[in-house]
Design a protein around this motif. Structure first.
Motif, PDB file in Angstrom:
ATOM      1  N   VAL A   1       7.410  28.792   6.143  1.00 38.48           N
ATOM      2  CA  VAL A   1       8.082  27.645   6.737  1.00 38.48           C
ATOM      3  C   VAL A   1       7.131  26.716   7.568  1.00 38.48           C
ATOM      4  O   VAL A   1       6.131  27.244   8.272  1.00 38.48           O
ATOM      5  N   ALA A   2       6.982  25.520   7.124  1.00 39.86           N
ATOM      6  CA  ALA A   2       6.379  24.504   7.946  1.00 39.86           C
ATOM      7  C   ALA A   2       7.171  24.362   9.308  1.00 39.86           C
ATOM      8  O   ALA A   2       8.089  24.026   9.453  1.00 39.86           O
ATOM      9  N   LYS A   3       6.245  24.684  10.309  1.00 42.34           N
ATOM     10  CA  LYS A   3       7.134  24.539  11.744  1.00 42.34           C
ATOM     11  C   LYS A   3       6.660  23.085  12.406  1.00 42.34           C
ATOM     12  O   LYS A   3       7.686  22.871  12.841  1.00 42.34           O
ATOM     13  N   GLU A   4       5.715  22.521  12.155  1.00 44.95           N
ATOM     14  CA  GLU A   4       5.237  21.222  12.859  1.00 44.95           C
ATOM     15  C   GLU A   4       4.118  20.509  12.181  1.00 44.95           C
ATOM     16  O   GLU A   4       3.310  21.093  11.564  1.00 44.95           O
ATOM     17  N   SER A   5       4.206  19.345  12.142  1.00 40.90           N
ATOM     18  CA  SER A   5       3.421  18.480  11.642  1.00 40.90           C
ATOM     19  C   SER A   5       2.770  17.420  12.174  1.00 40.90           C
ATOM     20  O   SER A   5       3.679  16.973  13.292  1.00 40.90           O
ATOM     21  N   ARG A   6       1.476  17.130  12.465  1.00 42.03           N
ATOM     22  CA  ARG A   6       0.863  15.722  13.199  1.00 42.03           C
ATOM     23  C   ARG A   6       0.309  14.930  12.006  1.00 42.03           C
ATOM     24  O   ARG A   6      -0.691  15.715  11.131  1.00 42.03           O
TER      25      ARG A   6
ATOM     26  N   THR B   1       0.824  -1.264  -0.198  1.00 43.14           N
ATOM     27  CA  THR B   1       0.069   0.037  -0.001  1.00 43.14           C
ATOM     28  C   THR B   1       0.859   1.427   0.194  1.00 43.14           C
ATOM     29  O   THR B   1       1.924   1.274   0.235  1.00 43.14           O
ATOM     30  N   PRO B   2       0.459   2.321  -0.266  1.00 41.74           N
ATOM     31  CA  PRO B   2       1.208   3.518  -0.182  1.00 41.74           C
ATOM     32  C   PRO B   2       1.998   3.814   0.968  1.00 41.74           C
ATOM     33  O   PRO B   2       1.547   3.784   2.127  1.00 41.74           O
ATOM     34  N   HIS B   3       3.210   4.026   0.830  1.00 43.89           N
ATOM     35  CA  HIS B   3       4.154   4.183   2.163  1.00 43.89           C
ATOM     36  C   HIS B   3       3.874   5.423   2.864  1.00 43.89           C
ATOM     37  O   HIS B   3       3.402   6.570   2.169  1.00 43.89           O
ATOM     38  N   ALA B   4       4.040   5.417   4.140  1.00 44.00           N
ATOM     39  CA  ALA B   4       3.577   6.469   5.003  1.00 44.00           C
ATOM     40  C   ALA B   4       4.327   7.774   4.611  1.00 44.00           C
ATOM     41  O   ALA B   4       3.760   8.829   4.807  1.00 44.00           O
ATOM     42  N   GLY B   5       5.672   7.658   4.316  1.00 46.43           N
ATOM     43  CA  GLY B   5       6.239   8.714   3.846  1.00 46.43           C
ATOM     44  C   GLY B   5       5.706   9.426   2.369  1.00 46.43           C
ATOM     45  O   GLY B   5       5.595  10.989   2.400  1.00 46.43           O
ATOM     46  N   ALA B   6       5.407   8.617   1.739  1.00 45.21           N
ATOM     47  CA  ALA B   6       4.932   9.270   0.554  1.00 45.21           C
ATOM     48  C   ALA B   6       3.449   9.886   0.816  1.00 45.21           C
ATOM     49  O   ALA B   6       3.142  11.191   0.362  1.00 45.21           O
ATOM     50  N   LEU B   7       2.535   9.370   1.724  1.00 45.64           N
ATOM     51  CA  LEU B   7       1.390  10.073   2.178  1.00 45.64           C
ATOM     52  C   LEU B   7       1.601  11.264   2.728  1.00 45.64           C
ATOM     53  O   LEU B   7       0.911  12.041   2.823  1.00 45.64           O
ATOM     54  N   PHE B   8       2.507  11.347   3.644  1.00 42.34           N
ATOM     55  CA  PHE B   8       2.624  12.367   4.523  1.00 42.34           C
ATOM     56  C   PHE B   8       3.438  13.504   3.354  1.00 42.34           C
ATOM     57  O   PHE B   8       2.827  14.703   3.415  1.00 42.34           O
ATOM     58  N   THR B   9       4.244  13.203   2.677  1.00 41.01           N
ATOM     59  CA  THR B   9       4.762  14.215   1.351  1.00 41.01           C
ATOM     60  C   THR B   9       3.330  14.683   0.805  1.00 41.01           C
ATOM     61  O   THR B   9       3.223  16.024   0.213  1.00 41.01           O
ATOM     62  N   LEU B  10       2.529  14.038   0.480  1.00 40.94           N
ATOM     63  CA  LEU B  10       1.224  14.348  -0.387  1.00 40.94           C
ATOM     64  C   LEU B  10       0.312  15.382   0.462  1.00 40.94           C
ATOM     65  O   LEU B  10       0.076  16.338   0.066  1.00 40.94           O
ATOM     66  N   ALA B  11       0.525  15.137   1.839  1.00 43.65           N
ATOM     67  CA  ALA B  11      -0.451  16.054   2.642  1.00 43.65           C
ATOM     68  C   ALA B  11       0.464  17.183   2.965  1.00 43.65           C
ATOM     69  O   ALA B  11      -0.209  18.362   2.938  1.00 43.65           O
ATOM     70  N   GLU B  12       1.526  17.378   3.106  1.00 44.03           N
ATOM     71  CA  GLU B  12       2.401  18.499   3.099  1.00 44.03           C
ATOM     72  C   GLU B  12       2.092  19.387   1.829  1.00 44.03           C
ATOM     73  O   GLU B  12       2.259  20.537   2.371  1.00 44.03           O
TER      74      GLU B  12
END
Length: 148
Positions: free
Chosen positions: A80-85, A48-59
């Protein structure tokens, strides 16, 4: 149109986004729609889509929504992106799409930016797979200030 210029600028300056095949489908005033194809090169050990790829999509979706919210000012700003959850809900299957939105009052955020020269605010993102399943919810906190 200003949103098309923002979209092009993002695609020109974000090689990681291009590497993953992410596409910015639309940008609006504090909103965005971004998609990523299903590609075996982007899969994890479960297929399934890798968590890192999904995070990059969201960012990417969060950045597009942020830029869209400040479209008339963004060329002179330093974001600047300061923090992500990220909260993964279910496994995504197949192609994915992310919807970003600035939940705050854009006029108030712009007034704070004008008064203080800087502003910080969250952008919320929902990631769905091609079957409509909510795969993850993400919040990215952005900091925006004038270029030096």
């Amino acid at each position: 149109m200003v949103y098309d210029r923002i979209k092009q600028q993002m695609m020109d300056t974000l090689p990681m986004v291009r590497l993953l095949g992410i596409r910015i489908d639309s940008i609006g005033s504090g909103t965005s729609e971004v998609s990523m194809p299903d590609d075996a090169k982007l899969h994890n050990h479960l297929g399934t889509p890798h968590a890192g790829a999904l995070f990059t999509l969201a960012e990417t979706a969060s950045g597009a929504a942020m830029a869209g919210g400040f479209a008339e000012l963004i060329a002179d700003m330093r974001p600047v992106a300061k923090e992500s959850r990220i909260q993964y809900q279910k496994l995504a299957k197949g192609a994915t799409r992310a919807s970003g939105r600035v939940p705050g009052d854009l006029a108030a955020l712009k007034a704070q930016l004008a008064a203080d020269g800087k502003v910080a605010f969250p952008v919320d993102v929902d990631i769905h797979d091609e079957h409509g399943t909510l795969a993850a919810q993400v919040q990215v906190d952005w900091y925006l200030s004038a270029k030096r």
